[in-house]
Design an enzyme around this catalytic site. Sequence first.
Site, short mmCIF file in Angstrom:
data_model
loop_
_atom_site.label_atom_id
_atom_site.label_comp_id
_atom_site.label_asym_id
_atom_site.label_seq_id
_atom_site.Cartn_x
_atom_site.Cartn_y
_atom_site.Cartn_z
N ARG A 1 0.90 -1.17 0.00
CA ARG A 1 0.00 0.00 0.00
C ARG A 1 0.92 1.19 0.00
NH1 ARG A 1 -2.45 4.07 -0.64
NH2 ARG A 1 -4.36 4.73 0.43
N HIS B 1 1.74 7.17 1.73
CA HIS B 1 0.64 8.14 1.63
C HIS B 1 0.35 8.73 3.00
CE1 HIS B 1 -1.48 4.60 3.19
NE2 HIS B 1 -2.40 5.42 3.61
N GLU C 1 -10.57 5.35 1.83
CA GLU C 1 -9.24 4.88 1.42
C GLU C 1 -8.91 5.38 0.01
OE1 GLU C 1 -7.35 3.13 3.67
OE2 GLU C 1 -5.65 3.10 2.32
N HIS D 1 2.86 7.19 5.89
CA HIS D 1 3.09 5.78 6.22
C HIS D 1 2.96 4.88 5.01
CE1 HIS D 1 -1.18 6.84 6.85
NE2 HIS D 1 -1.45 5.63 6.35
N HIS E 1 -3.17 11.08 5.13
CA HIS E 1 -4.57 11.52 5.00
C HIS E 1 -4.99 12.34 6.20
CE1 HIS E 1 -4.69 7.69 7.14
NE2 HIS E 1 -4.33 7.06 6.04
N GLU F 1 -5.35 6.85 11.60
CA GLU F 1 -5.58 5.48 11.14
C GLU F 1 -5.21 4.49 12.25
OE1 GLU F 1 -3.99 4.47 7.29
OE2 GLU F 1 -3.30 2.51 7.96
#
Length: 415
Positions: A123, A126, A194, A171, A128, A132
């Site tokens: 993944r 990124h 997501e 992360h 946000h 999380e």
Amino acid sequence: MNPFSRRTVLSLGAAGGAAMTAFGARAATFGNPDQPPEGAINSNAASLREPGPKNAALDAQFPDVQSPPPTDIGDMPQFWSSFNIMPKRIQGGGWARQVTQADFAISEAVSGVNMRLGPGGIRELHWHLAAEWAIVTNGACRVTVLDPDGHASVQDVGVGDLWYFPAGYPHSLQGLGEDGCEFVIVFDEGRQSEYNTLLVTDWIAHTPPAILAENFGVPENTFKSIPLNDLWIFQGKEPGPLAQDQAAVASGGAPENPFTFSLGATKPIVRNKSGTLRLADSRTFKVSTTIAAAIETIEPGGVREMHWHPNADEWQYWIKGEGRMTVFDAGPRSKTADFKAGDVGYVKRSQGHFVKNTGTGDLQFLAVFKTPIYQEISLSDWLSHTPPALVAQHLNMRVEDVMKFVNTRPGIVPG
Ligand code: MN
Ligand code: MN
């Protein structure tokens, strides 16, 4: 024939009137409290028929929606959802699906993502807006994160382990070993998706090459092969040894508190013959300042006792087994729903609830709260710690019977 001819309406009216009289006599009895009475026991075979159209498979999944207990009453927002009905976004290296407030209106405080990363699947790097929190449900995963003081962390996590990345901390995640990993992420914001994350590839591709060269102190052509579209999830190579990755990022110093935590290894806060509760909140998992969580395991027939949470909504991820939850609110409102593995439940702050294991094996679910500190009020604890004569007058029972109520906050009680 017109089904609504005057004659038909008249005969239905007559039959309905007779039924009301006949069955109305059952109203307002113990376990059947309401007027007008609700529930199948207050109806008759002809009324209960459902000629259709119908979906038999869905009906079978939700027996307590098809025929709610007579103690259920009133309207209540849907508190059942499921990852099982959400479309997967499948890419090389893994997949993800989510239940956000866009699909599950009640889920205001948090949203959930179920993700799989195959061996080496990544993944992408990124960040946000929401924090999380996550729990690993299968396999093993390597997580990287950087804090605002320049402290980097690289850790490997396995089944029952958690991670927490505060809002905006960058992360990445990668599947390890022969089978990669599967996990469930909870964002501390119901609208966080997501799909809506800031991706390193997007920013690099949308920055002038001269700026990239100046920013990183390397020639422009160093970047000549960058992906022009983002990666999101992609197939990567198995990483090297953990110690090697940790050494590679150590120059900025170590973070004050770990970003990972082993919930599965904690001592249960409840352990009795009916089940166990394990807890992780900011008192133990210090970095997790906005999310508290419990893993609840209930033996067959057992009941998670009647309780509520005064400080936060409860978001549930059902891990295994099957059960039935009833939620109570002012009104009165009381609604029951059936849950199976992969389902998501939601209980608003301070609404009363209990969960019954209706299956033949252990029931296990995750309960997540947007709060630094877990709090719970037990109904039996309250009524056994209120003057008994006062309780006896409310419930129209003998004082000596009130004094026999369970008074130990059992958490989970036998069936
Ligand atoms: Mn993330
Ligand atoms: Mn609860």
